[in-house]
Write a protein that holds these residues in place. Structure first.
Motif, PDB file in Angstrom:
ATOM      1  N   GLY A  66       7.431  11.296   6.939  1.00 40.09           N
ATOM      2  CA  GLY A  66       8.424  10.343   6.455  1.00 40.09           C
ATOM      3  C   GLY A  66       8.393   8.999   7.148  1.00 40.09           C
ATOM      4  N   GLN A  67       7.389   8.748   7.960  1.00 45.29           N
ATOM      5  CA  GLN A  67       7.252   7.459   8.649  1.00 45.29           C
ATOM      6  C   GLN A  67       6.415   6.530   7.763  1.00 45.29           C
ATOM      7  N   LEU A  68       7.043   6.061   6.704  1.00 48.43           N
ATOM      8  CA  LEU A  68       6.309   5.352   5.663  1.00 48.43           C
ATOM      9  C   LEU A  68       5.778   3.998   6.107  1.00 48.43           C
ATOM     10  N   LYS A  69       6.539   3.257   6.857  1.00 47.96           N
ATOM     11  CA  LYS A  69       6.068   1.944   7.319  1.00 47.96           C
ATOM     12  C   LYS A  69       4.835   2.104   8.204  1.00 47.96           C
ATOM     13  N   GLU A  70       4.863   3.070   9.098  1.00 49.23           N
ATOM     14  CA  GLU A  70       3.737   3.313   9.992  1.00 49.23           C
ATOM     15  C   GLU A  70       2.526   3.841   9.221  1.00 49.23           C
ATOM     16  N   ALA A  71       2.776   4.693   8.220  1.00 46.65           N
ATOM     17  CA  ALA A  71       1.681   5.205   7.390  1.00 46.65           C
ATOM     18  C   ALA A  71       1.012   4.060   6.640  1.00 46.65           C
ATOM     19  N   ARG A  72       1.826   3.167   6.143  1.00 50.74           N
ATOM     20  CA  ARG A  72       1.301   2.009   5.413  1.00 50.74           C
ATOM     21  C   ARG A  72       0.419   1.160   6.327  1.00 50.74           C
ATOM     22  N   ARG A  97      -4.307   5.551  -1.472  1.00 46.87           N
ATOM     23  CA  ARG A  97      -2.942   5.892  -1.038  1.00 46.87           C
ATOM     24  C   ARG A  97      -2.122   4.645  -0.747  1.00 46.87           C
ATOM     25  N   LEU A  98      -2.756   3.638  -0.134  1.00 45.77           N
ATOM     26  CA  LEU A  98      -2.058   2.379   0.133  1.00 45.77           C
ATOM     27  C   LEU A  98      -1.639   1.716  -1.179  1.00 45.77           C
ATOM     28  N   GLY A  99      -2.521   1.721  -2.165  1.00 45.93           N
ATOM     29  CA  GLY A  99      -2.175   1.162  -3.465  1.00 45.93           C
ATOM     30  C   GLY A  99      -0.985   1.860  -4.096  1.00 45.93           C
ATOM     31  N   LEU A 100      -0.948   3.179  -3.985  1.00 47.42           N
ATOM     32  CA  LEU A 100       0.181   3.934  -4.533  1.00 47.42           C
ATOM     33  C   LEU A 100       1.472   3.621  -3.782  1.00 47.42           C
ATOM     34  N   MET A 101       1.375   3.501  -2.453  1.00 48.77           N
ATOM     35  CA  MET A 101       2.572   3.145  -1.670  1.00 48.77           C
ATOM     36  C   MET A 101       3.094   1.771  -2.076  1.00 48.77           C
ATOM     37  N   LEU A 102       2.187   0.816  -2.235  1.00 48.44           N
ATOM     38  CA  LEU A 102       2.591  -0.534  -2.624  1.00 48.44           C
ATOM     39  C   LEU A 102       3.203  -0.554  -4.019  1.00 48.44           C
ATOM     40  N   ALA A 103       2.648   0.227  -4.927  1.00 47.26           N
ATOM     41  CA  ALA A 103       3.177   0.272  -6.290  1.00 47.26           C
ATOM     42  C   ALA A 103       4.583   0.858  -6.325  1.00 47.26           C
ATOM     43  N   ASN A 104       4.844   1.806  -5.442  1.00 48.99           N
ATOM     44  CA  ASN A 104       6.156   2.461  -5.410  1.00 48.99           C
ATOM     45  C   ASN A 104       7.119   1.823  -4.417  1.00 48.99           C
ATOM     46  N   GLY A 105       6.669   0.854  -3.635  1.00 47.32           N
ATOM     47  CA  GLY A 105       7.544   0.221  -2.652  1.00 47.32           C
ATOM     48  C   GLY A 105       7.855   1.139  -1.486  1.00 47.32           C
ATOM     49  N   GLU A 106       6.952   2.033  -1.154  1.00 45.03           N
ATOM     50  CA  GLU A 106       7.176   2.952  -0.032  1.00 45.03           C
ATOM     51  C   GLU A 106       6.749   2.288   1.272  1.00 45.03           C
ATOM     52  N   GLY A 107       7.616   2.315   2.260  1.00 41.70           N
ATOM     53  CA  GLY A 107       7.296   1.768   3.568  1.00 41.70           C
ATOM     54  C   GLY A 107       7.348   0.259   3.647  1.00 41.70           C
ATOM     55  N   GLY A 108       7.879  -0.376   2.643  1.00 39.38           N
ATOM     56  CA  GLY A 108       7.964  -1.836   2.638  1.00 39.38           C
ATOM     57  C   GLY A 108       8.147  -2.360   1.230  1.00 39.38           C
ATOM     58  N   ARG A 109       7.825  -3.601   1.074  1.00 35.28           N
ATOM     59  CA  ARG A 109       8.036  -4.308  -0.188  1.00 35.28           C
ATOM     60  C   ARG A 109       7.084  -3.795  -1.271  1.00 35.28           C
ATOM     61  N   ARG A 110       7.603  -3.624  -2.472  1.00 32.18           N
ATOM     62  CA  ARG A 110       6.778  -3.277  -3.633  1.00 32.18           C
ATOM     63  C   ARG A 110       5.921  -4.491  -3.969  1.00 32.18           C
ATOM     64  N   TRP A 144       3.565 -13.626  -7.059  1.00 34.84           N
ATOM     65  CA  TRP A 144       4.043 -12.738  -6.010  1.00 34.84           C
ATOM     66  C   TRP A 144       5.541 -12.540  -6.117  1.00 34.84           C
ATOM     67  N   LYS A 145       6.207 -13.390  -6.855  1.00 39.31           N
ATOM     68  CA  LYS A 145       7.669 -13.380  -6.859  1.00 39.31           C
ATOM     69  C   LYS A 145       8.278 -12.378  -7.840  1.00 39.31           C
ATOM     70  N   PHE A 146       7.492 -11.801  -8.754  1.00 40.57           N
ATOM     71  CA  PHE A 146       8.121 -10.870  -9.695  1.00 40.57           C
ATOM     72  C   PHE A 146       8.340  -9.499  -9.081  1.00 40.57           C
ATOM     73  N   ASP A 147       7.766  -9.223  -7.912  1.00 43.13           N
ATOM     74  CA  ASP A 147       7.989  -7.957  -7.227  1.00 43.13           C
ATOM     75  C   ASP A 147       9.210  -8.077  -6.341  1.00 43.13           C
ATOM     76  N   LYS A 148      10.152  -7.192  -6.528  1.00 38.93           N
ATOM     77  CA  LYS A 148      11.369  -7.182  -5.725  1.00 38.93           C
ATOM     78  C   LYS A 148      11.321  -6.012  -4.752  1.00 38.93           C
ATOM     79  N   PRO A 149      12.043  -6.114  -3.629  1.00 42.20           N
ATOM     80  CA  PRO A 149      12.055  -4.992  -2.674  1.00 42.20           C
ATOM     81  C   PRO A 149      12.606  -3.725  -3.336  1.00 42.20           C
ATOM     82  N   ASN A 150      12.076  -2.599  -2.923  1.00 39.56           N
ATOM     83  CA  ASN A 150      12.566  -1.321  -3.414  1.00 39.56           C
ATOM     84  C   ASN A 150      13.842  -0.993  -2.660  1.00 39.56           C
ATOM     85  N   LYS A 151      14.917  -0.745  -3.359  1.00 37.75           N
ATOM     86  CA  LYS A 151      16.208  -0.522  -2.705  1.00 37.75           C
ATOM     87  C   LYS A 151      16.435   0.932  -2.319  1.00 37.75           C
ATOM     88  N   SER A 152      15.569   1.831  -2.764  1.00 39.13           N
ATOM     89  CA  SER A 152      15.777   3.249  -2.459  1.00 39.13           C
ATOM     90  C   SER A 152      15.133   3.631  -1.150  1.00 39.13           C
TER      91      SER A 152
END
Length: 159
Positions: free
Chosen positions: A50-56, A73-86, A151-159
């Motif tokens: 569950g250490q998503l930022k560090e995994a990223r 895996r990094l691409g999937l994390m970025l697409a889902n906004g896991e560990g940081g900004r989508r 770059w501006k159409f991506d918003k932070p993931n709030k979950s």
């Protein structure tokens, strides 16, 4: 117009979650066909804890070193906004690079991701792939230099 744009963005986020979370689960369960780098394994352990930022961060290091498993895996994390900004542009770039580097399961996913990026920004996403192949990593690996409207159409993931 702004309200319609917000609705469209929410719909994209929901579709991406529906599409990409099962894909990530499948890819992790499938295992890896290539030798796993220590950075990739470190990132996998961090992700599972569950250490998503560090995994990223770990997968970014491995992805720069052209580890196709980490790129995917990094691409999937970025697409889902896991560990940081989508970031769909960077997500597409990493998944496309993973496919280029031998992750066959990334081919269809990169096409799908590109379809979620507004048409006027698809060139920018493909440009990131070309820059990486030429040894220019800065725009893909940092939040700096993201001054274009794409770059501006991506918003932070709030979950």
């Amino acid at each position: 117009s702004s309200a319609a744009s917000d609705v469209y963005k929410r719909q994209i986020k929901e579709r991406l979650k529906f599409l990409l979370l099962p894909v990530l689960t499948f890819v992790v369960l499938l295992g890896c066909t290539a030798a796993l780098s220590s950075e990739f394994l470190e990132g996998l352990g961090l992700y599972e804890n569950g250490q998503l930022k560090e995994a990223r961060e770990a997968w970014t290091t491995a992805a720069i070193n052209e580890d196709s498993n980490a790129q995917l895996r990094l691409g999937l994390m970025l697409a889902n906004g896991e560990g940081g900004r989508r970031n769909l542009l960077a997500a597409y770039a990493w998944v496309a690079l993973a496919h280029h580097n031998g992750a066959t399961e990334a081919g269809e996913l990169s096409t799908t991701l590109l379809n979620y990026i507004p048409r006027h920004c698809q060139y920018e996403a493909m440009k990131l792939v070309r820059e990486f192949k030429m040894g220019i990593f800065e725009r893909l690996t940092t939040e700096k230099l993201k001054d274009s409207r794409c770059w501006k159409f991506d918003k932070p993931n709030k979950s």
